[in-house]
Structure formats: structure tokens, C-alpha cells
Design a protein around this motif. Structure first.
Motif, PDB file in Angstrom:
ATOM      1  N   ASN A   1     -34.133 172.298  62.819  1.00  0.00           N
ATOM      2  CA  ASN A   1     -34.332 170.764  62.509  1.00  0.00           C
ATOM      3  C   ASN A   1     -35.867 170.497  63.310  1.00  0.00           C
ATOM      4  O   ASN A   1     -36.511 169.635  62.505  1.00  0.00           O
ATOM      5  CB  ASN A   1     -33.223 170.060  63.172  1.00  0.00           C
ATOM      6  CG  ASN A   1     -32.029 169.866  62.487  1.00  0.00           C
ATOM      7  OD1 ASN A   1     -32.087 169.801  61.294  1.00  0.00           O
ATOM      8  ND2 ASN A   1     -30.881 169.714  63.011  1.00  0.00           N
TER       9      ASN A   1
ATOM     10  N   GLN B   1     -29.089 173.529  63.720  1.00  0.00           N
ATOM     11  CA  GLN B   1     -27.937 173.145  63.444  1.00  0.00           C
ATOM     12  C   GLN B   1     -27.112 173.887  62.965  1.00  0.00           C
ATOM     13  O   GLN B   1     -27.555 174.791  61.858  1.00  0.00           O
ATOM     14  CB  GLN B   1     -28.174 171.987  62.566  1.00  0.00           C
ATOM     15  CG  GLN B   1     -26.906 171.319  62.237  1.00  0.00           C
ATOM     16  CD  GLN B   1     -26.931 170.241  61.244  1.00  0.00           C
ATOM     17  OE1 GLN B   1     -28.172 169.612  61.083  1.00  0.00           O
ATOM     18  NE2 GLN B   1     -26.016 169.988  60.278  1.00  0.00           N
TER      19      GLN B   1
ATOM     20  N   ASP C   1     -26.310 166.361  67.696  1.00  0.00           N
ATOM     21  CA  ASP C   1     -27.562 166.605  66.693  1.00  0.00           C
ATOM     22  C   ASP C   1     -28.725 165.714  67.287  1.00  0.00           C
ATOM     23  O   ASP C   1     -28.792 164.418  67.333  1.00  0.00           O
ATOM     24  CB  ASP C   1     -26.915 165.943  65.490  1.00  0.00           C
ATOM     25  CG  ASP C   1     -28.026 166.171  64.376  1.00  0.00           C
ATOM     26  OD1 ASP C   1     -28.828 166.750  64.606  1.00  0.00           O
ATOM     27  OD2 ASP C   1     -27.585 166.032  63.161  1.00  0.00           O
TER      28      ASP C   1
ATOM     29  N   PHE D   1     -32.721 166.395  66.574  1.00  0.00           N
ATOM     30  CA  PHE D   1     -33.567 166.271  65.861  1.00  0.00           C
ATOM     31  C   PHE D   1     -34.803 166.304  66.580  1.00  0.00           C
ATOM     32  O   PHE D   1     -36.054 165.574  66.192  1.00  0.00           O
ATOM     33  CB  PHE D   1     -33.857 165.175  64.646  1.00  0.00           C
ATOM     34  CG  PHE D   1     -32.637 165.385  63.625  1.00  0.00           C
ATOM     35  CD1 PHE D   1     -32.557 166.371  62.713  1.00  0.00           C
ATOM     36  CD2 PHE D   1     -31.644 164.524  63.952  1.00  0.00           C
ATOM     37  CE1 PHE D   1     -31.722 166.194  61.658  1.00  0.00           C
ATOM     38  CE2 PHE D   1     -30.574 164.398  62.842  1.00  0.00           C
ATOM     39  CZ  PHE D   1     -30.722 165.314  61.766  1.00  0.00           C
TER      40      PHE D   1
ATOM     41  N   ASP E   1     -28.968 160.902  69.661  1.00  0.00           N
ATOM     42  CA  ASP E   1     -28.425 159.555  69.094  1.00  0.00           C
ATOM     43  C   ASP E   1     -29.130 158.491  69.954  1.00  0.00           C
ATOM     44  O   ASP E   1     -28.552 157.768  70.631  1.00  0.00           O
ATOM     45  CB  ASP E   1     -26.916 159.369  69.172  1.00  0.00           C
ATOM     46  CG  ASP E   1     -26.575 160.037  67.905  1.00  0.00           C
ATOM     47  OD1 ASP E   1     -27.193 160.120  66.835  1.00  0.00           O
ATOM     48  OD2 ASP E   1     -25.364 160.348  67.833  1.00  0.00           O
TER      49      ASP E   1
ATOM     50  N   ARG F   1     -22.064 160.740  62.074  1.00  0.00           N
ATOM     51  CA  ARG F   1     -23.077 159.635  62.274  1.00  0.00           C
ATOM     52  C   ARG F   1     -23.807 159.511  61.056  1.00  0.00           C
ATOM     53  O   ARG F   1     -24.258 158.381  60.819  1.00  0.00           O
ATOM     54  CB  ARG F   1     -23.968 159.888  63.438  1.00  0.00           C
ATOM     55  CG  ARG F   1     -22.898 159.850  64.671  1.00  0.00           C
ATOM     56  CD  ARG F   1     -23.698 159.560  65.754  1.00  0.00           C
ATOM     57  NE  ARG F   1     -22.714 159.626  67.052  1.00  0.00           N
ATOM     58  CZ  ARG F   1     -22.588 158.748  67.909  1.00  0.00           C
ATOM     59  NH1 ARG F   1     -23.435 157.832  67.985  1.00  0.00           N
ATOM     60  NH2 ARG F   1     -21.672 158.756  68.795  1.00  0.00           N
TER      61      ARG F   1
ATOM     62  N   ILE G   1     -27.857 153.442  68.473  1.00  0.00           N
ATOM     63  CA  ILE G   1     -28.899 154.543  68.469  1.00  0.00           C
ATOM     64  C   ILE G   1     -30.485 153.862  68.362  1.00  0.00           C
ATOM     65  O   ILE G   1     -30.499 152.575  68.073  1.00  0.00           O
ATOM     66  CB  ILE G   1     -28.751 155.476  67.673  1.00  0.00           C
ATOM     67  CG1 ILE G   1     -28.590 154.886  65.953  1.00  0.00           C
ATOM     68  CG2 ILE G   1     -27.345 156.213  67.987  1.00  0.00           C
ATOM     69  CD1 ILE G   1     -28.364 156.029  65.113  1.00  0.00           C
TER      70      ILE G   1
ATOM     71  N   THR H   1     -34.399 157.043  65.457  1.00  0.00           N
ATOM     72  CA  THR H   1     -33.089 158.010  64.884  1.00  0.00           C
ATOM     73  C   THR H   1     -32.388 157.713  63.726  1.00  0.00           C
ATOM     74  O   THR H   1     -32.017 158.418  63.051  1.00  0.00           O
ATOM     75  CB  THR H   1     -32.058 158.009  66.203  1.00  0.00           C
ATOM     76  OG1 THR H   1     -32.858 158.417  67.388  1.00  0.00           O
ATOM     77  CG2 THR H   1     -30.919 159.040  65.976  1.00  0.00           C
TER      78      THR H   1
ATOM     79  N   ARG I   1     -32.293 162.306  56.816  1.00  0.00           N
ATOM     80  CA  ARG I   1     -31.701 163.804  56.623  1.00  0.00           C
ATOM     81  C   ARG I   1     -30.257 163.497  55.824  1.00  0.00           C
ATOM     82  O   ARG I   1     -29.778 164.372  55.112  1.00  0.00           O
ATOM     83  CB  ARG I   1     -31.338 164.009  58.071  1.00  0.00           C
ATOM     84  CG  ARG I   1     -32.471 164.490  58.714  1.00  0.00           C
ATOM     85  CD  ARG I   1     -32.667 166.026  58.717  1.00  0.00           C
ATOM     86  NE  ARG I   1     -33.917 166.279  59.257  1.00  0.00           N
ATOM     87  CZ  ARG I   1     -34.386 167.347  59.566  1.00  0.00           C
ATOM     88  NH1 ARG I   1     -33.391 168.473  59.196  1.00  0.00           N
ATOM     89  NH2 ARG I   1     -35.611 167.987  59.903  1.00  0.00           N
TER      90      ARG I   1
END
Lengths: 362, 202
Positions: free
Chosen positions: A269, A285, A319, A321, A337, B154, B178, B182, B189
Motif C-alpha cells: 500500500n 495488505q 489497514d 496506508f 483509521d 471500513r 477517522i 484517511t 481505495r
């Protein structure tokens, strides 16, 4: 609107019709209990507890309080600069958690660190889709200087600043890289911090360009290119900014973003080139599994000789990123997050329970 | 938790704020009366919010959890929780974001429970993406839901909030708890993954 977006809206609209207007039951709630007078002290205590717990129960709307974990490892950076809900703040990471040292005026979208633990750059909107850049320095106590706007005007970026990284500062602090899309073209813009000179590499229809990262030579810029055509695969590229030319795709493809192997398997990612010049660190991931399509996430080290996984792979809680290294390459920041964490050695630990972090660097 | 069949209607509490506050009779101290009035106003605002947004929130929950009965319960439970915290909901303009966040959180709880049920060997087949729903939605739309279901939770939430509720990035960030950055990357994504799964260009 893309075909996917059209289909999504259409499917949502059709499914929504499955609950027709007027078909729902009215709201009913339990009756409140009456409190006896001698319950008052207990009720006050419970009320205070409820205020604290209730804040979290609202579901992240009310930011969690900062909490301290184990003390930070020796040699780790003491301060971070974070963007929280559009505001830049300096926070102390020495105690394991994050404690605010100072808040900066103005609104910002992204932050990048040079790795000297002193010099940071901020990106902030300058109107429309254009961004201006600022430099600030931290004292030993974490007190920041006033952000100084860099010369050379602004950079237009339609894709804005998000994750994975669109902004990276070279280790010596002399150059800033901004990657993204502008006017339908994928771009990498390198800004000379001293003169404000801009140099742009671009290409039409190359999909998205993210995960900007500088090599320790302050010359080679790494990034991740995800093609617009679904039939092609995302790749990691290295651009030699010392060479002539302005074609972004003249950069060298070093490996596909997909990693297959028994120990590390999945899709990269985001990645950073490490200060040792021999390795990179990538957030990967893993394949989906289980009925809810859960995926595992790891932070893995890649050799920049073979571009194959080597050494450790640290399991992440979600996750992210996101990965940012410190100047030593031994400590990494994570944002999952909107919640910050750190990886030191083989261990991930949360830095805070708050989930309002847009960006963070050290 | 289902709240159907419980004894007191929220509207009744709105009409009788002192009953809601637990203050008996009419000789209530001034401070208690003011608190009761505040609660009555907050309750009225919550009731109005429920009437106006129950349908949209139930449909939102439906996209995330997959079946109508659960979606309805999720919204009921979320509003019951808000009602229990009514004394702290002093800013009535913030109630809608709170309600959205509460609904999304309840959906997460439901999905976590389903995951545990699956691990225990019990199966669950949400009808929105089940074969039975194809007759109502059509095969093409079912394909979209099947692809959505393959996304991490999510990402699925972000797409529902963006493309069903039409929320902007800041509202989505607030609802999901969040950062705005993000949200941007999650939606981007998610769209790319969805396009990939559907064999389309993002």
C-alpha cells in the motif's frame, strides 16, 4: 462520475427501496428510573464515569483522551509534528503516549519530516486546489518556530493530500516532493526549498501516484504508481531527479506492488526508502480471508538490491496506508483509521486512543 | 438489543418532561425545572431527528449489515442510546452527526457478533446480497453488493456514507471517527478495489 460510481449509486438506490417510506416502526425507549436521594453520591460518581466512557461510546466523534503506553525506546525521536483535524501540533512521544507541547496557528493538510528531528515541512491550502508549503524548526524542548512559507509559489494538486503519502522531504531538507494528479495528469513536483524552484515530471493517464519517499542520496525519489487501467498492476518506481527529462514514466520500475511468498504475501500500500540505503519498509495488505473478508497487515522490510522481503515482518492491527520512518530508520510511525501508533523493532504499540490524526511525522 | 415492546414511548416523555426527569409533582425546585425543560427540548429535538432521518439511517444500516430487520434494530438501538445520553446532548445541531456515528458503530457491533457466530459454526446469509435478492434487485446490482461485501468493512462503510448518504469528507470522517485524509484514501481505495472486482476502470 465513473461507471463504478454509477453502478454503486444505482444499487444503493434499488436496495434502499427495500425499506419503503412509512414502513418503519416508531421509536420506543425504556422508561427512566427515579433515583432515591441516598443514591446521589453514587450517581455523581457514575455520572462522571459515564461522561468519560460516554465520550468514547459516541463512537470516535468525541476524541479519546491521550494515553500513555510503555516508555519510548532509547534513541527514538522525542517529538512528532501532527495534523489533527486540520491543525498542526507538536507532541511529545517520549512517555510512550503523546502529550501536546505546542499548537501552531493556521490550517494544514500534511506534514513531512527531514529525519534530523528538528526540521519539518507543512502543506496547507492556498486557495482552490493549490497548496503552499512551510518550514518550521523544533527546539530541543519541542517548541516550534513560526512556520515560514517557502518561496516559489504554490503547487496544484487535484488529488489533495491523503494517504498514502503525497508529500516527502529529502533527508537533508533541501527538497520537497509532491506527488498526485493535476489537470488529469499524474505528476511528481520537486521543490527546491532554498530557491523555490519547481521541477515537474508528469504523464497523462498513468493512474494514481502516491507514497512519495526520498532515498538517502537526496536525489532519487521513490513512489507507487497504480495504473488507471484495471488490467495493469501497481508498481514501485524510482525517479532519478538529477537526470534531464520530464516524463514521469521514464522512472525505473523496481518491482510490482504485489508480493508473493510464504512469509510475506499481499499488496504494498505504501513504502519508504530507509536511511541505510540498502532497505525499504513497506506496509503490505495480505489476502482476504474469512467470511467477512478480513485481511492481515504487516510492515515488512525489503532489500533494495533484490526488492524482495528480507528480515522482519511486523504485524499491524489494521489497514494503515501509512508508514513514516525516523532519521535512523529504526522507528516507524503508523496511522490506523486516524489513530497513531509506532513500530520499534518487532513491536507495534499505540501512541494514542485519539482518532483525529490526519498526518504525523518525526 | 431490540427495544420493541418496551413500556414508554419517547413522545410521551417529550410531553411529560418531569416524568422523564424523574421529578414528581409540580413543586419542583427551579434548577430541577430548568433541567427538565432542557431535557424536554433535547428530547423533542431527538424525536424530530428520528422522524426525519429514521428512514435514511435504516437504509444506510441496510447497506452495511445486509438485512432489514437488523438495520431497523440498529437504528432503534442507536436512538435509544442517544436518548439515554440526552442530558449530555446539549448542542442539538450536533445530534445528526452523533446519530450517524451511533448507527455506524452499532453496525460494526452487529458484524463483529456475526463474525463470532461464523467462527462458532453458525451461518448468516444477509438477504441484500443473497441469491433470493437477485429477483428484486437484478443480477447486475447484486453483483455490486457481492463486490461490496468483499471489501474490508471500513471501506464498505465509507462508500455507503459517500454514495448513499452523499456525505462530504468531513462528515464521513466525523461519522466513522477517522481523519479526513484517511476518508479520502479509504474512498479512493475502496472505489479502485470495487472497480477491480467488477472488472471496470475506477
Amino acid at each position: 462520475m465513473t461507471r463504478t460510481e454509477e453502478r454503486l449509486r444505482d444499487a444503493f438506490g434499488a436496495a434502499a427501496a427495500g425499506i419503503p417510506d412509512g414502513s418503519l416502526v416508531p421509536l420506543t425507549v425504556p422508561s427512566r428510573r427515579r433515583h432515591r436521594p441516598w443514591f446521589a453520591p453514587a450517581a455523581v460518581a457514575a455520572g462522571l464515569a459515564a461522561v468519560v466512557v460516554g465520550g468514547a461510546a459516541v463512537g470516535g466523534v468525541v476524541p479519546h483522551t491521550t494515553r500513555s503506553g510503555p516508555a519510548a525506546p532509547a534513541g527514538a525521536p522525542r517529538h512528532v509534528v501532527a495534523i489533527r483535524d486540520g491543525r498542526a501540533v507538536v507532541e511529545d512521544a517520549a512517555g510512550g503516549g503523546l502529550t501536546q507541547v505546542a499548537a501552531l496557528p493556521g490550517r494544514y493538510d500534511a506534514v513531512a519530516a527531514t529525519g534530523d528531528r528538528r526540521t519539518f515541512f507543512l502543506a496547507g491550502k492556498a486557495g482552490g486546489d493549490s497548496y503552499a508549503f512551510y518550514r518550521l524548526a523544533l527546539g530541543a524542548d519541542g517548541k516550534p518556530s513560526a512556520p515560514q512559507r517557502l518561496p516559489g509559489g504554490t503547487v496544484r494538486l487535484d488529488s489533495g493530500f491523503g494517504k498514502p503519502e503525497n508529500l516527502a522531504a529529502s533527508p537533508d531538507g533541501s527538497r520537497l516532493a509532491v506527488v498526485g494528479t493535476a489537470a488529469g495528469r499524474s505528476e511528481a513536483v520537486v521543490i527546491d526549498v532554498r530557491t523555490g524552484g519547481h521541477r515537474t515530471w508528469s504523464t497523462p493517464g498513468a493512474g494514481t501516484v502516491t507514497s512519495a519517499t526520498w532515498a538517502p542520496d537526496n536525489r532519487v525519489l521513490g513512489f507507487l504508481q497504480s495504473p488507471g487501467d484495471a488490467s495493469e498492476h501497481a508498481v514501485l518506481r524510482l525517479l532519478d531527479t538529477g537526470r534531464p527529462g520530464s516524463d514521469l514514466l521514464s522512472s525505473r520500475v523496481v518491482r510490482p506492488a504485489e508480493v508473493t511468498g510464504t512469509r510475506v504475501d499481499g499488496l504494498i500500500n505504501v513504502f519508504v526508502l530507509n536511511p541505510d540505503g540498502r532497505t525499504a519498509t513497506a506496509q503490505i495488505q495480505g489476502p482476504k480471508h474469512g467470511r467477512n473478508d478480513d485481511a492481515s497487515f504487516v510492515l515488512a522490510t525489503l532489500s533494495t538490491g533484490t526488492w524482495q522481503p528480507t528480515g522482519r515482518a511486523v504485524r499491524l492491527p489494521g489497514d494503515s496506508f501509512f508508514v513514516k520512518a525516523d532519521g535512523s530508520g529504526a522507528h516507524f510511525l503508523q496511522l490506523v483509521d486516524g489513530r497513531p501508533g509506532r513500530v520499534d523493532g518487532d513491536a507495534f504499540t499505540w501512541l494514542s486512543g485519539a482518532a483525529d490524526y490526519d498526518d504525523v511525522a518525526w | 438489543m431490540s427495544v420493541r415492546g418496551v413500556e414508554t414511548d419517547i413522545v410521551a416523555n417529550m410531553r411529560h418532561p418531569r416524568r422523564a426527569s424523574g421529578a414528581p409533582g409540580t413543586d419542583v425546585p427551579v434548577a430541577g425545572g430548568a433541567a427538565a425543560d432542557d431535557r424536554a427540548a433535547a428530547t423533542a429535538a431527538l424525536v424530530a431527528l428520528f422522524r426525519e432521518h429514521q428512514l435514511a439511517l435504516a437504509r444506510t444500516a441496510l447497506m452495511i449489515v445486509g438485512d432489514r430487520a437488523t438495520a431497523e434494530d440498529v437504528v432503534q438501538d442507536a436512538f435509544v442510546d442517544l436518548y439515554r445520553r440526552i442530558d449530555r446532548l446539549t448542542d442539538h445541531h450536533r445530534m445528526l452527526p452523533y446519530a450517524r456515528a451511533a448507527v455506524v458503530n452499532k453496525c460494526r457491533t452487529v458484524l463483529r457478533r456475526r463474525k463470532l457466530a461464523f467462527r462458532a459454526g453458525r451461518t448468516h446469509e444477509p438477504p441484500v446480497w443473497s441469491a433470493e435478492s437477485a429477483a428484486m434487485l437484478g443480477e447486475e446490482r447484486r453483483e455490486v453488493f457481492l463486490a461490496l461485501r468483499r471489501l474490508p468493512q471500513r471501506r464498505r462503510e465509507a462508500l455507503v456514507l459517500r454514495y448513499y448518504l452523499d456525505l462530504d469528507e468531513r462528515e464521513i470522517a466525523e461519522t466513522m471517527g477517522i481523519g479526513v485524509g484517511t476518508v479520502r484514501s479509504t474512498v479512493s481505495r475502496a472505489l479502485a478495489s470495487l472497480a477491480d472486482l467488477l472488472g471496470e476502470k475506477a
